[in-house]
Design an enzyme around this catalytic site. Structure first.
Site, short mmCIF file in Angstrom:
data_model
loop_
_atom_site.label_atom_id
_atom_site.label_comp_id
_atom_site.label_asym_id
_atom_site.label_seq_id
_atom_site.Cartn_x
_atom_site.Cartn_y
_atom_site.Cartn_z
CG PHE A 272 -4.07 15.60 1.30
CD1 PHE A 272 -4.95 14.53 1.34
CD2 PHE A 272 -3.55 15.99 0.08
CE1 PHE A 272 -5.31 13.86 0.18
CE2 PHE A 272 -3.91 15.34 -1.10
CZ PHE A 272 -4.79 14.27 -1.04
NE ARG B 174 -2.55 9.12 -9.59
CZ ARG B 174 -3.27 8.69 -8.56
NH1 ARG B 174 -2.68 8.19 -7.50
NH2 ARG B 174 -4.59 8.75 -8.61
CD GLU C 207 -3.17 0.55 0.26
OE1 GLU C 207 -2.62 1.42 -0.45
OE2 GLU C 207 -4.41 0.48 0.38
CG ASP C 208 -1.05 4.65 -1.61
OD1 ASP C 208 -1.75 3.92 -0.87
OD2 ASP C 208 -1.56 5.47 -2.40
CG ASP D 236 -6.23 9.06 5.88
OD1 ASP D 236 -6.03 9.42 7.04
OD2 ASP D 236 -6.85 9.77 5.07
P1 IMP Z 1 -8.09 5.17 4.07
O1 IMP Z 1 -9.16 4.23 3.63
O2 IMP Z 1 -8.68 6.34 4.82
O3 IMP Z 1 -6.99 4.51 4.87
O4 IMP Z 1 -7.48 5.85 2.79
C1 IMP Z 1 -6.69 5.12 1.93
C2 IMP Z 1 -6.54 5.79 0.58
O5 IMP Z 1 -6.84 7.20 0.61
C3 IMP Z 1 -5.09 5.72 0.13
O6 IMP Z 1 -4.82 4.50 -0.53
C4 IMP Z 1 -4.94 6.95 -0.75
O7 IMP Z 1 -5.36 6.68 -2.07
C5 IMP Z 1 -5.91 7.96 -0.14
N1 IMP Z 1 -5.22 8.89 0.78
C6 IMP Z 1 -5.25 8.89 2.13
N2 IMP Z 1 -4.49 9.87 2.64
C7 IMP Z 1 -3.95 10.51 1.58
C8 IMP Z 1 -3.04 11.63 1.46
O8 IMP Z 1 -2.57 12.25 2.43
N3 IMP Z 1 -2.72 11.99 0.19
C9 IMP Z 1 -3.20 11.35 -0.92
N4 IMP Z 1 -4.03 10.30 -0.85
C10 IMP Z 1 -4.41 9.89 0.39
MG MG Z 2 -5.95 8.81 -4.20
#
Ligand code: IMP
Ligand code: MG
Length: 184
Positions: free
Chosen positions: A161, A174, A108-109, A112
């Site tokens: 963010f 990106r 995963e990148d 959050d």
């Molecule tokens: P989560 O479900 O809230 O954990 O969010 C996961 C997805 O939200 C990640 O795989 C990203 O695509 C996007 N995301 C969450 N935080 C960021 C950020 O700070 N910058 C860009 N994309 C984010």
């Molecule tokens: Mg995204």
């Protein structure tokens, strides 16, 4: 920070600052690759990456992994193009690999809230892999709404963010070689 990081930063007034430099990312990715290589030795694991944000990390990571492995991709969506999580997770594209009895490593990148990951782990676990582990480049520990166990972590970051190294703001940025913070 490298000269390239500084140049890209100077060129875009919307990027506030570099949070993690390209050099620091490369160093950490190499360490993660070594760790993963020493943990997986038998049957080739399947590295599962979540499009699109994780492709840059995946591409760099696999070149630091010295044991045989496969890669596959999935696409899920939880964001609608803004900076706030919607909590809505949709599966857009599934794996081609049958992961039953395979060692699966999710790449995963960023974690959050953890909502996307929790949903993904549920889907993959239902297919009865032999093992299921998680590797994430970035983790916003203060933003978690779910319990997340991370096996391989690049960096803990503050609840801000971020963009770059695969991560987008409205599909842009990106390509940045570093992780940056946007002007608020
Ligand atoms: P989560 O479900 O809230 O954990 O969010 C996961 C997805 O939200 C990640 O795989 C990203 O695509 C996007 N995301 C969450 N935080 C960021 C950020 O700070 N910058 C860009 N994309 C984010
Ligand atoms: Mg995204």
């Amino acid at each position: 920070m490298t000269f390239d990081d500084q140049e890209l930063l100077d060129r875009d007034p919307l990027i506030e600052r570099v949070l993690i430099s390209s050099a620091d990312i490369q160093r950490r990715v190499a360490e993660l690759g070594r760790e993963i290589s020493s943990d997986y030795g038998g049957d080739p694991p399947v590295l599962v990456s979540v499009l699109k944000g994780a492709i840059v990390f995946m591409a760099d990571l696999i070149r630091r992994i010295s044991v045989p492995h496969e890669i596959d991709f999935m696409s899920v969506s939880s964001y609608q193009g803004g900076t706030q999580s919607t909590g809505v997770v949709k599966i857009l594209m599934d794996l081609k690999t049958n992961i039953t009895d395979r060692d699966v490593l999710i790449v995963e990148d960023i974690i959050d809230t953890g909502a996307t990951l929790t949903y993904l782990e549920e889907i993959l676990q239902a297919r009865k892999p032999r093992s299921l582990r998680l590797c994430t480049l970035l983790n916003k520990a203060d933003a978690h709404t779910e319990d997340i166990a991370i096996d391989y972590l690049g960096f803990d970051i503050p609840n801000e963010f971020v963009i770059g190294y695969g991560l987008d703001y409205a599909e842009q940025y990106r390509n940045l070689p570093f992780i940056g913070i946007m002007k608020g």
